[in-house]
Design an enzyme around this catalytic site. Structure first.
Site, PDB file in Angstrom:
ATOM      1  N   GLU A 115       0.829  -1.201   0.000  1.00 11.06           N
ATOM      2  CA  GLU A 115       0.000   0.000   0.000  1.00 11.06           C
ATOM      3  C   GLU A 115       0.866   1.254   0.000  1.00 11.06           C
ATOM      4  O   GLU A 115       1.922   1.284   0.638  1.00 11.06           O
ATOM      5  CB  GLU A 115      -0.924   0.002   1.231  1.00 11.06           C
ATOM      6  CG  GLU A 115      -1.729  -1.286   1.378  1.00 11.06           C
ATOM      7  CD  GLU A 115      -2.443  -1.413   2.724  1.00 11.06           C
ATOM      8  OE1 GLU A 115      -2.772  -0.356   3.315  1.00 11.06           O
ATOM      9  OE2 GLU A 115      -2.656  -2.543   3.186  1.00 11.06           O
ATOM     10  N   GLU A 117     -10.009   5.294   2.632  1.00 14.18           N
ATOM     11  CA  GLU A 117     -10.336   4.473   3.793  1.00 14.18           C
ATOM     12  C   GLU A 117     -10.331   5.351   5.037  1.00 14.18           C
ATOM     13  O   GLU A 117      -9.465   6.226   5.192  1.00 14.18           O
ATOM     14  CB  GLU A 117      -9.316   3.340   3.955  1.00 14.18           C
ATOM     15  CG  GLU A 117      -9.498   2.499   5.202  1.00 14.18           C
ATOM     16  CD  GLU A 117      -8.385   1.476   5.392  1.00 14.18           C
ATOM     17  OE1 GLU A 117      -8.442   0.725   6.384  1.00 14.18           O
ATOM     18  OE2 GLU A 117      -7.457   1.432   4.556  1.00 14.18           O
TER      19      GLU A 117
END
Length: 423
Positions: free
Chosen positions: A227, A338
């Site tokens: 990520e 997120e």
């Protein structure tokens, strides 16, 4: 002689009785009042001493000897650490090894759509000093005692919370997403541009981020992810600045992986960017937009996963030995936002995603990802075909996408969190 002994014995006996019933003696007894337990009071300094020792040990482990130190205007301290001393080289498979040179980049990676109203030159707050780290070193944001004191757990410092039963839609995990994803092929990388904002985070233990996920394995305990993106995390960094970050895990965020350089994982190769440092400037609502371009790709020769930020700046790599499934390829790529929702006061968090505005507001107002691309088996960078959009809590954070000749595949995403449609 007997009368003299009695004369001294009686006063001494009375004195002893007075001491036993005195307030001082009584106060020394364990108390039944909350927080008044004398035994606990005596233990507390010992626990604090142990915690202090653990903090000092962790600081020594994370902060490596620096050849130069730079004081950033935002309060960060940037250490210029010799490349071979960075935390990744604590791993036995890297000890004594040399930093790798960047591999062949994906074909067509220099072709990017965009516009004059968007700026993508990557600048970090510490660059304002005009100082730079010497060649042969890497800039690393120093971890401070304050950073560790904010952490909810020293053992899990620098890691995302454990997530049981991880799912893509994360409906019940406390993590909420608005993402675009592809999962119909084998993938060897991804690239996209995302604009940078400073969303409000409603609770210090929450965060808001925008990133690319490169994923393999099931959504069980074998989940592998790589990520990279930007995030606002008051607990991790102590402020509300958007920061460039990396993350990885091989077991669904349980025991492996970490943010940035907080464990022996990501290997940095550049002396120009500090992972974990603040990005500047930020996008302005109804004003100029600032975005960064991220590319993650798998080296066809050695199998390591490399990271590029901006136009041609290679940041470093995740060694292939860190992973199980990702040692071969990815089976999903995600782009998007997120947040963590801890439901403070029993209601949905007011933590924002992206710009804090819904995607229907469009350019200059909403957060976006543009030029969504993936890397195929032959190291070609191609458009992300069959893109699916998902907002697991659309009343809180939503997503809307499209495609054109100007931005390729794109979407707007985000929202304010708690509102009348998100109680």
């Amino acid at each position: 002689m007997a009368s003299d002994s009695s004369f001294y014995f009686v006063p001494l006996l009375l004195l002893l009785m007075l001491l036993l019933v005195s307030p001082t003696a009584t106060a020394a007894q364990p108390s039944s009042e909350p927080g008044g337990n004398a035994t606990a009071a005596r233990l507390r300094p010992g626990k604090e001493l142990l915690r202090h020792k653990r903090i000092r040990a962790l600081l020594t482990k994370l902060n490596k000897p620096a050849l130069k130190t730079i004081q950033s205007p935002d309060g960060d301290i940037i250490d210029c650490v010799p490349s071979h001393l960075q935390p990744a080289f604590d791993h036995p498979k890297l000890r004594g090894q040399k930093i790798l040179d960047p591999p062949e980049r994906p074909k067509n990676c220099n072709f990017t759509l965009g516009g004059s109203r968007v700026s993508e030159v990557v600048v970090q707050a510490w660059h304002a000093t005009g100082e730079a780290c010497p060649e042969g070193t890497v800039p690393i944001r120093r971890t401070t005692e304050k950073d560790l004191l904010r952490a909810s757990s020293l053992r899990r410092y620098g890691r995302k919370p454990v997530r049981r039963g991880v799912r893509r839609d994360s409906t019940s995990s406390g993590h909420e997403h608005a993402v675009g994803y592809v999962n119909s092929e084998h993938y060897y990388g991804a690239k996209a541009s995302v604009n940078v904002w400073s969303p409000r985070v409603g609770d210090p233990s929450e965060f808001s981020l925008s990133q690319i996920w490169v994923i393999s394995g099931s959504f069980g305990n074998d989940l592998n992810t790589i990520e990279a993106g930007w995030q606002v995390s008051p607990e991790l960094y102590g402020d509300s600045n958007p920061r460039f970050f990396t993350y990885w895990t091989t077991d669904a965020y349980q025991e492996t992986g970490c943010y940035n350089h907080n464990c022996r994982g990501f290997v940095q190769t550049t002396n120009k960017i500090a992972v974990g440092a603040a990005i500047t400037p930020e996008s302005v609502y109804n004003g100029r937009q600032f975005d960064i371009t991220l590319m993650i790709w798998k080296d066809p020769k050695h199998g390591h996963w490399w990271l590029e930020l901006g136009p041609g700046l290679v940041v470093g790599y995740w060694p292939s030995y860190l992973f199980s499934h990702l040692a071969r390829h990815a089976n999903m790529v995600q782009f998007g936002g997120e947040v963590v929702n801890t439901r403070p006061s029993g209601s949905h968090t007011a933590t924002q995603m992206g710009s804090g505005h819904f995607p229907r507001e469009g350019f200059d107002r909403a957060a976006y990802f543009r030029n969504l691309q993936v890397v195929d088996w032959d190291n070609n960078l191609i458009p992300a075909a069959n893109l699916k959009l998902l907002a697991d809590h659309p009343g809180c954070y939503d997503i809307q996408g499209g495609s054109n000749s100007y931005w390729g595949s794109y979407f707007y995403y985000g929202g304010p969190g708690r509102n009348v449609k998100c109680p």
